[in-house]
Design a protein around this motif. Structure first.
Motif, PDB file in Angstrom:
ATOM      1  N   ARG A  80      -4.733  10.237  13.823  1.00 25.12           N
ATOM      2  CA  ARG A  80      -4.450   8.908  13.249  1.00 25.12           C
ATOM      3  C   ARG A  80      -2.951   8.701  13.122  1.00 25.12           C
ATOM      4  O   ARG A  80      -2.196   9.644  12.967  1.00 25.12           O
ATOM      5  N   ASP A 118      -0.542  11.065  11.047  1.00 25.81           N
ATOM      6  CA  ASP A 118      -1.046  11.327   9.694  1.00 25.81           C
ATOM      7  C   ASP A 118      -1.048  12.848   9.495  1.00 25.81           C
ATOM      8  O   ASP A 118      -1.645  13.570  10.284  1.00 25.81           O
ATOM      9  N   MET A 142      -0.236   2.923   5.428  1.00 18.74           N
ATOM     10  CA  MET A 142      -1.656   2.831   5.787  1.00 18.74           C
ATOM     11  C   MET A 142      -1.840   3.177   7.250  1.00 18.74           C
ATOM     12  O   MET A 142      -0.894   3.106   8.034  1.00 18.74           O
ATOM     13  N   SER A 143      -3.052   3.555   7.574  1.00 17.47           N
ATOM     14  CA  SER A 143      -3.347   3.887   8.968  1.00 17.47           C
ATOM     15  C   SER A 143      -3.444   2.600   9.772  1.00 17.47           C
ATOM     16  O   SER A 143      -3.705   1.517   9.229  1.00 17.47           O
ATOM     17  N   VAL A 194      -0.006   6.736  10.813  1.00 13.32           N
ATOM     18  CA  VAL A 194       0.262   6.126   9.525  1.00 13.32           C
ATOM     19  C   VAL A 194       1.488   5.231   9.695  1.00 13.32           C
ATOM     20  O   VAL A 194       2.497   5.642  10.266  1.00 13.32           O
ATOM     21  N   ALA A 245       0.815  -1.217   0.000  1.00 11.52           N
ATOM     22  CA  ALA A 245       0.000   0.000   0.000  1.00 11.52           C
ATOM     23  C   ALA A 245       0.848   1.266   0.000  1.00 11.52           C
ATOM     24  O   ALA A 245       0.342   2.339  -0.294  1.00 11.52           O
ATOM     25  N   GLY A 289      -5.776   1.869  11.801  1.00  6.10           N
ATOM     26  CA  GLY A 289      -7.165   1.409  11.708  1.00  6.10           C
ATOM     27  C   GLY A 289      -7.428   0.630  10.433  1.00  6.10           C
ATOM     28  O   GLY A 289      -8.105  -0.408  10.451  1.00  6.10           O
ATOM     29  N   ASP A 290      -6.907   1.126   9.308  1.00  6.33           N
ATOM     30  CA  ASP A 290      -7.073   0.398   8.040  1.00  6.33           C
ATOM     31  C   ASP A 290      -6.379  -0.954   8.098  1.00  6.33           C
ATOM     32  O   ASP A 290      -6.908  -1.954   7.616  1.00  6.33           O
ATOM     33  N   LEU A 291      -5.194  -0.986   8.689  1.00 10.35           N
ATOM     34  CA  LEU A 291      -4.473  -2.259   8.817  1.00 10.35           C
ATOM     35  C   LEU A 291      -5.278  -3.224   9.673  1.00 10.35           C
ATOM     36  O   LEU A 291      -5.414  -4.402   9.327  1.00 10.35           O
ATOM     37  N   LYS A 307      -8.494  -3.402  10.069  1.00  8.87           N
ATOM     38  CA  LYS A 307      -9.622  -3.918   9.284  1.00  8.87           C
ATOM     39  C   LYS A 307      -9.161  -4.934   8.248  1.00  8.87           C
ATOM     40  O   LYS A 307      -9.780  -5.992   8.090  1.00  8.87           O
ATOM     41  N   GLN A 308      -8.083  -4.619   7.532  1.00  6.69           N
ATOM     42  CA  GLN A 308      -7.631  -5.499   6.452  1.00  6.69           C
ATOM     43  C   GLN A 308      -7.087  -6.827   6.964  1.00  6.69           C
ATOM     44  O   GLN A 308      -7.254  -7.850   6.321  1.00  6.69           O
TER      45      GLN A 308
END
Length: 121
Positions: A64, A58, A24-25, A66, A21, A27-29, A31-32
């Motif tokens: 956030r 971020d 990534m944040s 990153v 990616a 939070g995104d990590l 979720k993924q």
């Protein structure tokens, strides 16, 4: 390899996702990869200790974090393996390498197909 660096297989998978990616944040990590935010914190701690990733606020939203993979992180970790595999591959002609690659690819296809059949039971 992971054990010597103090990272788990999940950590290595997360590092691959981050590297793919670009960054990534947290939070995104989470979720993924299917982990809780708390588990991601520990994961990123391990990646940072191993020198494989770093986190920073971020710039668009300082609440956030990153996460970014350290450039060349995989290269550092796998340099010895890469050299050994290059030496091994060099023992075979291009035609032999093509046959080996075909066999490996077809083997993976068979294993995936059989895994799908087994998980449908």
């Amino acid at each position: 390899m992971g054990a010597s660096l103090g990272v788990t297989a999940v950590d290595q998978r997360a590092l691959a996702m981050i590297a793919a990616a670009g960054s990534m944040s947290a939070g995104d990590l989470a979720k993924q990869i299917g982990l809780t935010p708390g588990a991601v914190t520990g994961l990123v701690d391990r990646l940072e200790r191993a020198g494989l990733a770093h986190r920073a606020p971020d710039p668009a939203d300082r609440r956030r974090l990153v996460i970014t993979a350290v450039p060349g992180a995989f290269g550092k970790v796998f340099a010895g393996l890469d050299a050994a595999m290059a030496e091994l591959s060099g023992r075979y002609t291009p035609a032999e390498q093509a046959v080996i690659a075909d066999w490996v690819t077809r083997t993976i296809d068979v294993l995936r197909a059989q895994t799908r059949l087994l998980t449908k039971r």
